[in-house]
Design a protein around this motif. Structure first.
Motif, PDB file in Angstrom:
ATOM      1  N   ALA A 184      58.094 -31.406   4.864  1.00  0.00           N
ATOM      2  CA  ALA A 184      57.020 -30.701   4.156  1.00  0.00           C
ATOM      3  C   ALA A 184      56.213 -29.833   5.113  1.00  0.00           C
ATOM      4  O   ALA A 184      55.903 -28.670   4.807  1.00  0.00           O
ATOM      5  CB  ALA A 184      56.112 -31.710   3.454  1.00  0.00           C
ATOM      6  N   LEU A 185      55.883 -30.378   6.283  1.00  0.00           N
ATOM      7  CA  LEU A 185      55.122 -29.601   7.253  1.00  0.00           C
ATOM      8  C   LEU A 185      55.946 -28.428   7.787  1.00  0.00           C
ATOM      9  O   LEU A 185      55.444 -27.300   7.916  1.00  0.00           O
ATOM     10  CB  LEU A 185      54.675 -30.497   8.408  1.00  0.00           C
ATOM     11  CG  LEU A 185      53.820 -29.830   9.490  1.00  0.00           C
ATOM     12  CD1 LEU A 185      52.543 -29.257   8.892  1.00  0.00           C
ATOM     13  CD2 LEU A 185      53.500 -30.813  10.607  1.00  0.00           C
ATOM     14  N   GLY A 186      57.231 -28.662   8.084  1.00  0.00           N
ATOM     15  CA  GLY A 186      58.083 -27.589   8.572  1.00  0.00           C
ATOM     16  C   GLY A 186      58.248 -26.478   7.544  1.00  0.00           C
ATOM     17  O   GLY A 186      58.191 -25.291   7.881  1.00  0.00           O
ATOM     18  N   CYS A 187      58.442 -26.860   6.269  1.00  0.00           N
ATOM     19  CA  CYS A 187      58.587 -25.852   5.208  1.00  0.00           C
ATOM     20  C   CYS A 187      57.286 -25.082   5.007  1.00  0.00           C
ATOM     21  O   CYS A 187      57.310 -23.868   4.773  1.00  0.00           O
ATOM     22  CB  CYS A 187      59.007 -26.528   3.903  1.00  0.00           C
ATOM     23  SG  CYS A 187      60.702 -27.146   3.901  1.00  0.00           S
ATOM     24  N   LEU A 188      56.164 -25.781   5.089  1.00  0.00           N
ATOM     25  CA  LEU A 188      54.868 -25.114   4.950  1.00  0.00           C
ATOM     26  C   LEU A 188      54.699 -24.041   6.024  1.00  0.00           C
ATOM     27  O   LEU A 188      54.319 -22.897   5.728  1.00  0.00           O
ATOM     28  CB  LEU A 188      53.745 -26.140   5.041  1.00  0.00           C
ATOM     29  CG  LEU A 188      52.315 -25.587   4.953  1.00  0.00           C
ATOM     30  CD1 LEU A 188      52.054 -24.989   3.578  1.00  0.00           C
ATOM     31  CD2 LEU A 188      51.295 -26.685   5.262  1.00  0.00           C
ATOM     32  N   CYS A 216      63.848 -21.318  11.838  1.00  0.00           N
ATOM     33  CA  CYS A 216      64.539 -22.474  12.424  1.00  0.00           C
ATOM     34  C   CYS A 216      63.585 -23.302  13.279  1.00  0.00           C
ATOM     35  O   CYS A 216      63.657 -24.542  13.278  1.00  0.00           O
ATOM     36  CB  CYS A 216      65.730 -22.000  13.252  1.00  0.00           C
ATOM     37  SG  CYS A 216      67.083 -21.279  12.290  1.00  0.00           S
ATOM     38  N   LEU A 217      62.697 -22.654  14.011  1.00  0.00           N
ATOM     39  CA  LEU A 217      61.723 -23.369  14.829  1.00  0.00           C
ATOM     40  C   LEU A 217      60.779 -24.209  13.974  1.00  0.00           C
ATOM     41  O   LEU A 217      60.482 -25.364  14.305  1.00  0.00           O
ATOM     42  CB  LEU A 217      60.934 -22.377  15.681  1.00  0.00           C
ATOM     43  CG  LEU A 217      61.600 -21.902  16.974  1.00  0.00           C
ATOM     44  CD1 LEU A 217      60.925 -20.648  17.501  1.00  0.00           C
ATOM     45  CD2 LEU A 217      61.577 -23.007  18.015  1.00  0.00           C
ATOM     46  N   CYS A 218      60.309 -23.637  12.886  1.00  0.00           N
ATOM     47  CA  CYS A 218      59.390 -24.373  12.009  1.00  0.00           C
ATOM     48  C   CYS A 218      60.047 -25.625  11.449  1.00  0.00           C
ATOM     49  O   CYS A 218      59.449 -26.710  11.443  1.00  0.00           O
ATOM     50  CB  CYS A 218      58.917 -23.467  10.871  1.00  0.00           C
ATOM     51  SG  CYS A 218      57.808 -22.136  11.399  1.00  0.00           S
ATOM     52  N   LEU A 219      61.286 -25.491  10.981  1.00  0.00           N
ATOM     53  CA  LEU A 219      61.990 -26.653  10.437  1.00  0.00           C
ATOM     54  C   LEU A 219      62.353 -27.633  11.552  1.00  0.00           C
ATOM     55  O   LEU A 219      62.359 -28.851  11.336  1.00  0.00           O
ATOM     56  CB  LEU A 219      63.232 -26.204   9.691  1.00  0.00           C
ATOM     57  CG  LEU A 219      62.969 -25.397   8.415  1.00  0.00           C
ATOM     58  CD1 LEU A 219      64.268 -24.953   7.774  1.00  0.00           C
ATOM     59  CD2 LEU A 219      62.153 -26.202   7.414  1.00  0.00           C
ATOM     60  N   GLY A 220      62.645 -27.118  12.743  1.00  0.00           N
ATOM     61  CA  GLY A 220      62.911 -28.005  13.869  1.00  0.00           C
ATOM     62  C   GLY A 220      61.685 -28.811  14.263  1.00  0.00           C
ATOM     63  O   GLY A 220      61.792 -29.998  14.618  1.00  0.00           O
ATOM     64  N   ILE A 221      60.515 -28.196  14.210  1.00  0.00           N
ATOM     65  CA  ILE A 221      59.275 -28.924  14.490  1.00  0.00           C
ATOM     66  C   ILE A 221      59.077 -30.023  13.448  1.00  0.00           C
ATOM     67  O   ILE A 221      58.696 -31.159  13.776  1.00  0.00           O
ATOM     68  CB  ILE A 221      58.080 -27.954  14.487  1.00  0.00           C
ATOM     69  CG1 ILE A 221      58.175 -27.010  15.678  1.00  0.00           C
ATOM     70  CG2 ILE A 221      56.754 -28.716  14.534  1.00  0.00           C
ATOM     71  CD1 ILE A 221      57.166 -25.884  15.658  1.00  0.00           C
TER      72      ILE A 221
END
Length: 466
Positions: free
Chosen positions: A408-412, A199-204
């Motif tokens: 794309a960055l969050g999913c990566l 969730c944090l990665c996608l939030g970023i």
């Protein structure tokens, strides 16, 4: 859009928030709710789109749907009874065991009930991926999904952190024992940490998609933007991220915390090197995530305890490495067919050299899938992950939509985090985590395939620089 399709879309969003709540859906009754829910939703969606089924969209996602479907087919073959003549062709060693026992039929799985249970969950995961592929068809819906996961992660983080701050000894809903580590509504604190990291990665990625891309030009414009940001959705998302970081630290998860701050650094380097038309505030955001969240927030909420756990980690005190080493013997004996999905807990005791306690999971998903499904199945499931990583990297470099580039960055970062964390734990065994990871793979495909229509005013605004 039909009324049924719109209802399925809201149902999908509700499902994303619901899945972590009943113990991460890691109990038979809770994952059964998910299986029935997604089956009924798929039926309704199919009926709604019967005359205009989106075959073209599905063909674009064949890289994900085909491996998932083929894997379920293989698990079904593992579970069904086969004549020994057929079994001898697929797995001669297994057929020999049944022949010695005097049986006329046998299965590839040593625990058919567990394999059948895994098959039902796998079919539900595949149906979820199909629903997500059909329903997430615009930039607006991609952003809505990101908001849903941020809301879910923030709720979990607030609940998990509150139980620790209030020194709750039993969870409020299910009355399970509550230790000194935050678990949210999950049973296992590491599953909770893994969910928060995704969730944090996608939030970023979501907050990056809302950063300004043009120069301020003057201090007057810059100050006006600062005050505007304080009242914007960006600030609310940033506060949500801080809440999730606090809860992540409270889990005391060594791998969860180490992986999160590692993927921030890795994602920041990738963004700074390859992000076209990079937002000017991107560098400041990455630095603030590393400094504010790590030093200030971490110091207040106990990152020193996480550090102590990492420093006190000893190979002599851990037994997971022994479980992994002995599991390699199972792979050596059943490299192609595996022992049956879900059969690790019943197969592993025959390969232990001495008592290291009860292991129902290998604490390493790569090893566990190789043991249960065989090496070819592991390669099959690896393909869509590698393709999704490539789509994310291309999206960072080539897409013009701010939302798609941020996604794309969050999913990566989310994929890299999951690949690291499953090397030491069994996060994909929890349906809430597995579904969220599948959603990340679907979003990676959306980054590649969603078409931007400049004629649409809302999309044109999405592409415009501000």
């Amino acid at each position: 859009m039909t009324r049924i399709e719109r209802g399925c879309w809201y149902s999908l969003l509700l499902m994303l928030v619901w899945l972590p709540i009943p113990l991460g859906s890691h109990r038979m009754w809770s994952w059964s709710i998910f299986e029935i829910w997604i089956a009924c939703q798929t039926l309704l969606l199919t009926v709604s789109l019967w005359h205009q089924f989106p075959w073209q969209k599905i063909r674009k996602f064949v890289w994900l749907l085909a491996p998932l479907s083929l894997f379920q087919l293989w698990v079904a073959i593992q579970a069904i009874p086969l004549p020994l003549e057929v079994l001898r062709v697929i797995a001669p060693d297994v057929a020999q065991i049944y022949r010695q026992a005097g049986a006329d039929v046998g299965s590839l799985s040593y625990d058919r009930y567990a394999t059948f249970t895994g098959l039902m969950k796998g079919i539900a995961y595949t149906l979820f991926a199909l629903n997500a592929v059909i329903l997430i068809d615009s930039v607006k819906r991609v952003k809505t999904v990101l908001y849903a996961l941020v809301i879910s992660g923030t709720f979990q983080a607030f609940y998990g952190g509150l139980t620790i701050l209030l020194d709750v000894r039993q969870s409020w809903v299910f009355h399970l024992p509550q230790g000194n580590r935050a678990t949210g509504t999950f049973v296992y604190f590491n599953h909770f940490a893994n969910y928060l990291v995704m969730c944090l990665c996608l939030g970023i990625g979501l907050i990056i998609s809302q950063l300004h891309q043009t120069e301020s030009g003057s201090w007057q414009v810059r100050i006006r933007r600062w005050f505007s940001a304080l009242l914007s959705a960006k600030m609310m998302i940033r506060l949500c991220l801080i809440v999730m970081v606090i809860a992540l630290i409270m889990t005391r998860s060594r791998m969860g915390n180490a992986v999160f701050f590692s993927v921030i650094a890795c994602g920041g380097v990738i963004a700074l090197c390859f992000y076209q038309r990079r937002p000017r505030a991107l560098t400041a955001l990455i630095i603030s995530m590393m400094l504010i969240d790590t030093l200030l927030v971490g110091t207040l909420f106990g990152i020193d305890k996480v550090k102590q756990r990492i420093e006190s980690t000893s190979v002599a005190a851990e037994t997971r490495d022994q479980a992994v080493a002995w599991s390699l013997d199972i792979i050596r004996d059943y490299p192609l067919s595996g022992t049956g999905l879900g059969s690790f807990y019943s197969t592993f005791p025959h390969y232990t050299h001495y008592n290291i306690g009860y292991y129902n999971y290998a604490h390493n998903e790569y090893i566990q899938f190789a043991v249960e499904a065989g090496l070819p199945a592991v390669v099959l499931l690896s393909l869509p992950i590698l393709i999704a990583l490539w789509f994310c990297f291309r999206g960072i470099r080539t897409r013009h939509s701010k939302t798609l580039k941020g996604t794309a960055l969050g999913c990566l970062m989310g994929i890299l985090a999951m690949l690291a964390q499953i090397s030491v734990d069994f996060h994909l065994q929890a349906p809430a985590n597995a579904v969220t990871f599948i959603l990340i793979l679907v979003l990676s495909g959306c980054v590649r395939y969603i078409q931007i229509r400049p004629a649409n005013h809302s999309v044109a605004a999405e592409m415009a620089t501000v």
